[in-house]
Design a protein around this motif. Structure first.
Motif, mmCIF file in Angstrom:
data_model
loop_
_atom_site.group_PDB
_atom_site.id
_atom_site.type_symbol
_atom_site.label_atom_id
_atom_site.label_comp_id
_atom_site.label_asym_id
_atom_site.label_seq_id
_atom_site.Cartn_x
_atom_site.Cartn_y
_atom_site.Cartn_z
ATOM 1 N N HIS A 343 -37.388 0.252 52.669
ATOM 2 C CA HIS A 343 -37.227 1.804 52.320
ATOM 3 C C HIS A 343 -37.031 1.537 50.702
ATOM 4 C CE1 HIS A 343 -37.180 3.154 56.247
ATOM 5 N NE2 HIS A 343 -36.347 2.282 56.635
ATOM 6 N N PRO A 344 -37.860 1.286 49.850
ATOM 7 C CA PRO A 344 -37.653 0.910 48.349
ATOM 8 C C PRO A 344 -37.345 2.143 47.868
ATOM 9 C CG PRO A 344 -39.824 0.611 48.791
ATOM 10 C CD PRO A 344 -39.334 0.977 50.169
ATOM 11 N N SER A 345 -37.975 3.215 48.117
ATOM 12 C CA SER A 345 -37.918 4.694 47.325
ATOM 13 C C SER A 345 -37.433 5.978 48.108
ATOM 14 C CB SER A 345 -39.439 4.854 46.668
ATOM 15 O OG SER A 345 -40.227 4.840 47.737
ATOM 16 N N THR A 346 -37.358 5.902 49.251
ATOM 17 C CA THR A 346 -36.969 6.710 50.318
ATOM 18 C C THR A 346 -35.738 6.420 50.802
ATOM 19 O OG1 THR A 346 -39.359 7.713 50.525
ATOM 20 C CG2 THR A 346 -37.545 8.287 51.956
ATOM 21 N N ASN A 347 -34.877 7.398 50.862
ATOM 22 C CA ASN A 347 -33.444 7.327 51.670
ATOM 23 C C ASN A 347 -33.839 7.393 53.191
ATOM 24 O OD1 ASN A 347 -31.124 7.939 53.201
ATOM 25 N ND2 ASN A 347 -30.028 8.180 51.179
ATOM 26 N N PRO A 348 -33.637 6.348 53.980
ATOM 27 C CA PRO A 348 -34.330 6.357 55.359
ATOM 28 C C PRO A 348 -33.561 7.362 56.407
ATOM 29 C CG PRO A 348 -33.095 4.426 54.990
ATOM 30 C CD PRO A 348 -33.313 5.082 53.579
ATOM 31 N N VAL A 349 -32.378 7.702 55.831
ATOM 32 C CA VAL A 349 -31.390 8.632 56.603
ATOM 33 C C VAL A 349 -31.773 10.168 56.258
ATOM 34 C CG1 VAL A 349 -28.957 9.327 57.197
ATOM 35 C CG2 VAL A 349 -29.503 7.069 56.677
ATOM 36 N N THR A 350 -31.845 10.591 54.974
ATOM 37 C CA THR A 350 -31.978 11.834 54.523
ATOM 38 C C THR A 350 -33.698 12.095 54.483
ATOM 39 O OG1 THR A 350 -32.086 11.436 52.228
ATOM 40 C CG2 THR A 350 -29.877 11.998 53.534
ATOM 41 N N GLY A 351 -34.331 11.188 54.336
ATOM 42 C CA GLY A 351 -35.702 11.313 54.114
ATOM 43 C C GLY A 351 -36.211 11.696 52.579
ATOM 44 N N SER A 352 -35.212 11.894 51.865
ATOM 45 C CA SER A 352 -35.470 12.189 50.416
ATOM 46 C C SER A 352 -35.502 11.016 49.573
ATOM 47 C CB SER A 352 -34.047 13.037 49.881
ATOM 48 O OG SER A 352 -33.921 14.260 50.800
ATOM 49 N N PRO A 353 -36.356 11.177 48.436
ATOM 50 C CA PRO A 353 -36.195 10.211 47.398
ATOM 51 C C PRO A 353 -34.865 9.346 47.092
ATOM 52 C CG PRO A 353 -37.535 12.068 46.774
ATOM 53 C CD PRO A 353 -36.837 12.442 48.015
ATOM 54 N N ILE A 354 -34.782 8.283 46.856
ATOM 55 C CA ILE A 354 -33.536 7.585 46.626
ATOM 56 C C ILE A 354 -33.261 8.067 45.219
ATOM 57 C CG2 ILE A 354 -32.360 5.547 46.374
ATOM 58 C CD1 ILE A 354 -34.127 4.072 48.397
ATOM 59 N N THR A 355 -32.080 8.752 45.142
ATOM 60 C CA THR A 355 -31.443 9.150 43.875
ATOM 61 C C THR A 355 -30.118 8.671 43.691
ATOM 62 O OG1 THR A 355 -30.805 11.213 44.523
ATOM 63 C CG2 THR A 355 -33.071 11.190 43.371
ATOM 64 N N PRO A 356 -29.683 8.446 42.561
ATOM 65 C CA PRO A 356 -28.369 7.681 42.159
ATOM 66 C C PRO A 356 -27.083 8.987 42.790
ATOM 67 C CG PRO A 356 -29.460 7.378 40.178
ATOM 68 C CD PRO A 356 -30.313 8.196 41.023
ATOM 69 N N THR A 357 -26.130 8.301 43.326
ATOM 70 C CA THR A 357 -24.810 9.253 43.078
ATOM 71 C C THR A 357 -24.448 9.350 41.966
ATOM 72 O OG1 THR A 357 -24.216 8.526 45.408
ATOM 73 C CG2 THR A 357 -22.382 9.515 44.156
ATOM 74 N N PRO A 358 -24.314 10.661 41.622
ATOM 75 C CA PRO A 358 -23.897 10.825 39.934
ATOM 76 C C PRO A 358 -22.204 10.886 39.701
ATOM 77 C CG PRO A 358 -24.388 12.864 40.980
ATOM 78 C CD PRO A 358 -24.657 11.974 41.840
ATOM 79 N N PHE A 359 -21.744 10.997 38.751
ATOM 80 C CA PHE A 359 -20.475 11.389 38.485
ATOM 81 C C PHE A 359 -20.294 12.631 38.773
ATOM 82 C CE2 PHE A 359 -20.860 7.160 36.109
ATOM 83 C CZ PHE A 359 -19.625 6.614 36.210
ATOM 84 N N HIS A 360 -19.583 13.166 39.929
ATOM 85 C CA HIS A 360 -19.538 14.674 40.125
ATOM 86 C C HIS A 360 -18.633 15.393 39.320
ATOM 87 C CE1 HIS A 360 -21.712 14.129 43.755
ATOM 88 N NE2 HIS A 360 -21.150 13.207 44.387
ATOM 89 N N THR A 361 -19.128 16.172 38.576
ATOM 90 C CA THR A 361 -18.285 16.863 37.706
ATOM 91 C C THR A 361 -17.833 18.257 38.398
ATOM 92 O OG1 THR A 361 -20.278 18.474 36.950
ATOM 93 C CG2 THR A 361 -19.674 16.302 35.873
ATOM 94 N N THR A 362 -17.963 18.480 39.655
ATOM 95 C CA THR A 362 -17.530 19.714 40.426
ATOM 96 C C THR A 362 -17.247 19.324 41.861
ATOM 97 O OG1 THR A 362 -19.578 20.419 41.182
ATOM 98 C CG2 THR A 362 -19.048 21.486 39.100
ATOM 99 N N THR A 363 -16.367 20.014 42.357
ATOM 100 C CA THR A 363 -15.652 19.922 43.912
ATOM 101 C C THR A 363 -16.892 19.784 44.652
ATOM 102 O OG1 THR A 363 -15.399 22.016 43.959
ATOM 103 C CG2 THR A 363 -13.512 20.936 43.372
#
Length: 533
Positions: A343-363
């Motif tokens: 699973h180099p490019s797709t999150n195998p749990v969500t089925g979405s493209p792998i994207t980083p967890t950002p620094f969340h600016t909101t709750t």
């Protein structure tokens, strides 16, 4: 605090999540076994073909003892249908092969040869070791789903509200109280336990010197109660007391207080915050704490995460953003999850493209309304207080900030070393925790399986190695870790000697064992369908 999501013998858990019971004499290791073959005792009409895996949905929620009705915590109906233990084992086999980070290192064992999931699941992991000869996977475990949901979503668990730490597991043992949760049975009269209190006996068994299996079982059972109303009698020697006293503790559903002490140190603009858990309830508590420090116009922060075993990665991201502010974190990666080679490019749990967890600016809506702006301190550096009980998502706060150039100064001892995480997965009433990804920061660094060491080499931050000090309360400016960190914040270049002193020459800083479930030592992601997401 959760003091043991247990099945059978209640173990002590190391800060790395490995089972470590109180020892008889000197501690020694042990091993387990497995099995294989093309046919098994459970029947069920499903043949096993090595290397051939049905998709896990084929077996999911086909349960030997299906639940019915609605989950009282999530409000969702149980998905269970009638099945067999073989179905559950087949699901584990396929699920592991699909999602486990080191799936290619797992022996393909016939699921029909194991009569319970409890005997099959522990075998579905790598037996490899890291560069220091330690097990590569120290974090493979299960929990009753009801127990996990109560902790993660509600913040409640069965216990006394006391965090015990074992400094010496073999006789002569040393078991101390690290802290208590306000309003818990341990904190309230008549127990009134406080940091530094030593456990001398449990239910009449000498907790210091007993060298029998029955005695060890009794001590473990007392330290880690499993049912509400369960009572145990302790002999306690309070810090500074000349004689012991008898304390009866009754287990209750304790609601954790994840942020306990937020203050500005005397005659300074240095803020201090004790942060013990990254549960759903932590979101609101952290926001309140940061608002308090912001109102006080602090110019530095000492973040005490010495007993923080981790939790939700989104909470870690929120905290990191609130410390650093928008300047260094804007548009940056907090942590990128790297899954297995399939699973180099797709999150195998969500089925979405792998994207980083950002620094969340909101709750993120864990315990507040989602989408509200987070307060910020806008600090270019942070001082973190750590021990071996600092684990997983709390290490991610350190690594994530360092990845965007925020200076992290570490005071204390080496952290547990867990750059890995998982999506907890329920099946048939058991929630399985199997490593699914490694996290790396914005600079691509995530190689710290043996922890971060203050002032060390390799995976290290600048700072000072200091022994955890149980002679002072947490937040006391004379407590050793806080004392040294405050001196560094005030500009002292050297690592000063605290009032309690330092470890004798040649004596390594102890790696105290936090008596807690591995549920408290995690880096967790939530699938989009998870409650509260």
């Amino acid at each position: 605090m959760l003091r043991g999501a247990k099945a059978g013998l209640p173990p002590l858990r190391t800060a790395a999540g490995a089972v470590l019971t109180l020892c008889l004499g000197a501690c020694s290791g042990g091993g387990g076994g497995g099995g294989g073959g093309s046919s098994g005792p459970m029947g069920g009409g499903t043949s096993w073909t090595p290397g051939v895996y049905q998709p896990e949905p084929h077996y999911a929620a086909h349960c030997a003892a299906p639940r019915s009705g609605t989950d009282p915590v999530t409000g969702q109906p149980y998905p269970d249908v009638a099945g067999s233990t073989l179905d559950e084992n087949n699901w584990l086999r396929s699920w592991t092969h699909d999602l486990y980070l080191w799936y290619s290192e797992v022996a393909d064992l016939d699921p029909g040869n194991y009569t319970t999931t409890a005997t099959y699941f522990p075998l579905l992991k790598t037996s490899g070791t890291d560069s220091q000869g330690q097990p590569k996977d120290k974090f493979h475990f299960t929990s009753a789903t009801s127990t996990w949901e109560q902790l993660a979503i509600v913040g409640a668990n069965v216990g006394y509200g006391a965090q015990f730490v074992v400094l010496q597991p073999a006789p002569p043992r040393k078991i101390l109280v690290a802290y208590t949760d306000p309003g818990s049975p341990a904190a309230m009269a008549p127990a009134s336990l406080a940091r530094g209190a030593e456990v001398l006996s449990v239910d009449g068994v000498d907790a210091v010197n007993d060298n029998t299996q029955a005695g060890v079982d009794t001590i473990n059972a007392g330290l880690s109660p499993s049912t509400v109303g369960e009572s145990h009698t302790f002999s306690i020697l309070d810090q500074g007391a000349a004689s012991a006293r008898t304390v009866m503790l009754q287990a209750a559903n304790v609601t954790d207080v994840p942020v306990q002490d937020v203050e500005v140190l005397p005659s300074s603009t240095i803020g201090y915050m004790l942060f013990n858990d990254q549960l759903a309830t932590s979101e609101a508590a952290l926001i309140s704490g940061v608002n308090t420090l912001k109102a006080a116009a602090v110019t530095d922060l000492i973040l005490d995460i010495r007993y923080n075993g981790g939790g939700f990665l989104d909470i870690a991201s929120e905290l990191a953003y609130m410390i650093a502010g928008a300047g260094p974190t804007g548009g940056q990666t907090f942590e990128l999850q790297q899954f297995n080679a399939e699973h180099p490019s797709t999150n195998p749990v969500t089925g979405s493209p792998i994207t980083p967890t950002p620094f969340h600016t909101t709750t993120q809506g864990f315990s507040t309304t989602a989408g509200q702006p987070l307060p910020t301190l806008n600090l270019p550096r942070v001082f973190v207080l750590t021990t071996a009980a600092t684990c997983s998502a709390s290490e991610a706060v350190m690594n994530g900030l360092a990845g965007v150039g925020v200076q992290v100064i570490q005071v204390g001892s080496t952290t547990c070393g867990k750059p890995y995480g998982f999506y907890p997965q329920d099946n048939c009433g058991t929630t399985y925790f199997s490593i699914e990804f490694q996290g790396v920061n914005a600079m691509g660094f995530g190689d710290y399986p043996d922890g971060f060491t203050p002032g060390g080499t390799g995976a290290a931050f600048p700072g000072c190695q200091v022994t955890d000090d149980f002679t002072h309360q947490l937040g006391d400016p004379n407590e050793s870790l806080l004392y040294v960190a405050e001196a560094k914040a005030q500009g002292t270049a050297a690592c000063v000697i605290p009032p309690a002193g330092v470890a004798p020459p040649g004596q390594a800083i102890h790696r105290g064992i936090a008596v807690r479930s591995p549920l408290r030592e995690m880096r967790l992601l939530r699938p989009s369908s998870a409650p509260g997401h």
